[in-house]
Enzyme design. Structure first.
Site, short mmCIF file in Angstrom:
data_model
loop_
_atom_site.label_atom_id
_atom_site.label_comp_id
_atom_site.label_asym_id
_atom_site.label_seq_id
_atom_site.Cartn_x
_atom_site.Cartn_y
_atom_site.Cartn_z
N ASP A 34 0.86 -1.18 0.00
CA ASP A 34 0.00 0.00 0.00
C ASP A 34 0.90 1.22 0.00
OD1 ASP A 34 -2.16 1.70 0.10
OD2 ASP A 34 -2.99 0.90 1.97
N HIS A 35 0.34 2.32 -0.44
CA HIS A 35 1.07 3.58 -0.41
C HIS A 35 0.94 4.22 0.97
CE1 HIS A 35 0.23 3.63 -4.98
NE2 HIS A 35 1.48 3.25 -4.76
N TYR A 80 -4.81 3.88 1.29
CA TYR A 80 -5.99 3.09 0.90
C TYR A 80 -5.86 2.49 -0.50
CZ TYR A 80 -7.55 6.43 4.48
OH TYR A 80 -7.64 7.24 5.59
N HIS A 81 -4.66 2.06 -0.86
CA HIS A 81 -4.43 1.42 -2.16
C HIS A 81 -3.93 0.00 -1.95
CE1 HIS A 81 -3.67 5.75 -3.83
NE2 HIS A 81 -4.95 5.47 -3.73
N THR A 82 -4.63 -0.79 -1.16
CA THR A 82 -4.17 -2.14 -0.83
C THR A 82 -4.12 -3.03 -2.07
OG1 THR A 82 -6.44 -2.68 -0.21
CG2 THR A 82 -4.94 -2.11 1.56
#
Length: 531
Positions: free
Chosen positions: A292-293, A466-468
């Site tokens: 994730d970021h 929130y970029h899982t």
């Protein structure tokens, strides 16, 4: 009840996949979504993003495990739980990632996933309103993408400052070249959010072969003789089994897809046995490779009343509301982001690894409220993280949240990149273009200067973006969960089609790549080309 295809999760990928599979009127498609309808007006007004985030509605509202390298903080992890999934509650930024992201997937042994292979699916999905190069963008697809334009003086100053700092202007950061600063493109059309549900589902709900079932929480994949034959779902407090004559496809995302696999006995056999779950396929890679970021904000006060804080006043707020209701224009038709920059953290880096998104207002770090003053901030994101985490089960109870441990900054290279990103952001804010507006730096603040001080600031303030992705990795090695056709290894009739299949996280936001994965998955399932 039987269907040809059962799709679990009505997010970006799931909506695209359901639409494409149901184009064949001979095939029955069931789309299952644990959340409800997307009727909330805050979903559809781009300016409603803040109250949407503040409410916590339409989300699973997960939290992370304590992050060791972030002072043991527990991070908030909202994931879409509504028709449209994350595309109904996200920041609406249109971002494909870079061509090298997909070429890297292909180089890892995933045939058919190079940039040349996936570009037709991006184009098929898009109705790219800014125009752009027809070789790179589609203009007749269901997903509408618009450009709010660079109007605010702070956004104009940001683009000028980037050029003054040596970063070129780039009119299309999703086009032929990635690096540079330019205007933001959004999943917005005519002043309304353009979610995957709006694009792919709502205009086609009347299809007799498409059954969209909301409030349907899938508890388990039904596996018989090594093949997925359906799912067990809880609707209105009742459990029932749905059968799939063709395939079951998971589109739950980077957290929910591996969770459901493990709940169904597909994962590391020894770990599942310890939880009392009967293993049906030993796949140790399920839930591993979590990426994730990580991001934070550099905040700057301004000396003029030019930020979006001006709309907090009753008069200007009422005018803005009226403008939106009548014309679908004005600040409520925008998320407050007009400009973005993709830059390299160090000269020897071959592609941009830092994303700076300019926000035309000051918010607290949790995005739950505005700060009561004029200013702006840059969302600083390290888009090529080296750290890897995992998703595991807390219990065999399908209603229990999984354990999500990103292990942020466990790879020391990520801290170096983040620190450099903050320094570069400060350098941009220090350019002459901001001289007419620049007030005090509010965060990190003038007391944070040395590398150790910046590192401490990152540990205390960075949050998930929130970029899982990556938890059902595509590949052919022992840690892979799906093959290049997205088929779950060792189980027939079962695929995963969402961001969890990414072997490496794309260098940007994940909504448009998820849509692309859904588009491509439909052709893989129907065994046709993109033509």
């Amino acid at each position: 009840m039987n269907a040809d295809y059962i799709i679990v999760g009505a997010g970006a990928a799931g909506c695209a996949l359901a639409h494409r599979l149901s184009e064949d009127s001979r095939r029955k498609v069931i789309l299952l979504e644990a959340g409800g309808a997307d009727r909330d007006p805050f979903i559809h007004a781009p300016g409603g993003l803040m109250p949407l985030l503040m409410s916590g509605k339409h989300s699973w509202n997960y939290t992370s495990a304590p992050q060791t390298e972030l002072n043991d903080r527990i991070l908030f992890l909202p994931r879409g739980k509504v028709l449209g999934g994350g595309s109904s509650i996200n920041g609406m930024i249109y971002d494909r990632g870079t061509p090298s992201d997909y070429d890297r997937w292909a180089a890892l042994g995933n045939s058919g996933w190079s940039y040349a292979d996936v570009l037709p699916y991006f184009k098929r999905a898009e109705n790219y309103e800014p125009g752009g190069d027809a070789l790179l963008h589609g203009h007749s697809g269901p997903v509408r993408i618009s450009r709010p334009g660079v109007h605010n003086p702070l956004a104009k100053a940001f683009l000028q400052a980037c050029e003054q700092a040596g970063y070129p202007y780039n009119d299309d950061t999703n086009g032929a070249a990635r690096e540079g600063a330019g205007p933001v493109d959004m999943f917005v059309s005519a002043g309304r959010r353009w979610s995957a549900a709006t694009a792919y589902i709502k205009p086609f709900r009347s299809r007799s072969n498409l059954d969209v079932r909301l409030g349907a929480h899938v508890l388990k994949i039904l596996v018989e003789n090594g093949r997925a034959v359906g799912v067990r779902v809880r609707e209105k407090g009742q459990d029932l089994d749905l059968r799939a004559d063709g395939e079951v496809i998971l589109c739950g995302g980077g957290i929910n897809s591996p969770q459901l696999l493990m709940l169904s006995g597909i994962g590391d056999a020894s770990t599942l046995s310890q939880l009392g779950i009967n293993p049906v396929s030993n796949l140790p890679g399920v839930g591993q490779n979590l990426q994730d970021h990580l991001s934070l904000y550099v905040k700057q006060a301004v000396t003029q009343s030019v930020s979006h804080y001006q709309y907090v006043s009753p008069l200007k707020g009422a005018l803005a509301l009226g403008q939106y209701l009548v014309l679908r224009k004005g600040p409520l038709a925008s998320t407050g982001m007009e400009a973005v920059a993709y830059i390299r953290s160090q000269p020897n880096v071959t592609e941009p690894d830092i994303k700076l998104s300019l926000v035309l207002a000051l918010m607290n770090d949790e995005l739950t409220g505005l700060m009561p003053r004029h200013g702006f901030m840059a969302h600083v994101c390290v888009v090529r993280p080296h750290s890897r985490g995992q998703v595991t089960l807390a219990s065999p109870d399908p209603q229990a949240a999984p354990v999500v441990d990103h292990r942020y900054l466990s790879d020391a290279r990520d801290m170096v990149d983040f620190r450099n990103g903050i320094k570069m952001c400060r350098r941009i804010f220090g350019q002459a273009a901001f001289d007419p507006y620049r007030g005090d730096e509010l965060s990190p603040g003038p007391s944070v200067q040395t590398d150790n001080e910046i590192d401490a600031f990152i540990r205390a303030n960075a949050n998930a973006d929130y970029h899982t992705a990556g938890t059902c990795k595509m590949g052919s090695d022992d840690d892979s969960v799906v093959d290049a056709r997205l088929r779950v290894r060792g189980i027939g009739g079962l695929r995963v089609a969402d961001t969890s299949v990414m072997p490496t996280l794309v260098g940007g936001n994940t909504n448009m790549p998820a849509i692309m994965i859904g588009e491509k998955a439909a052709d893989l399932i129907r065994e046709r080309s993109h033509a």
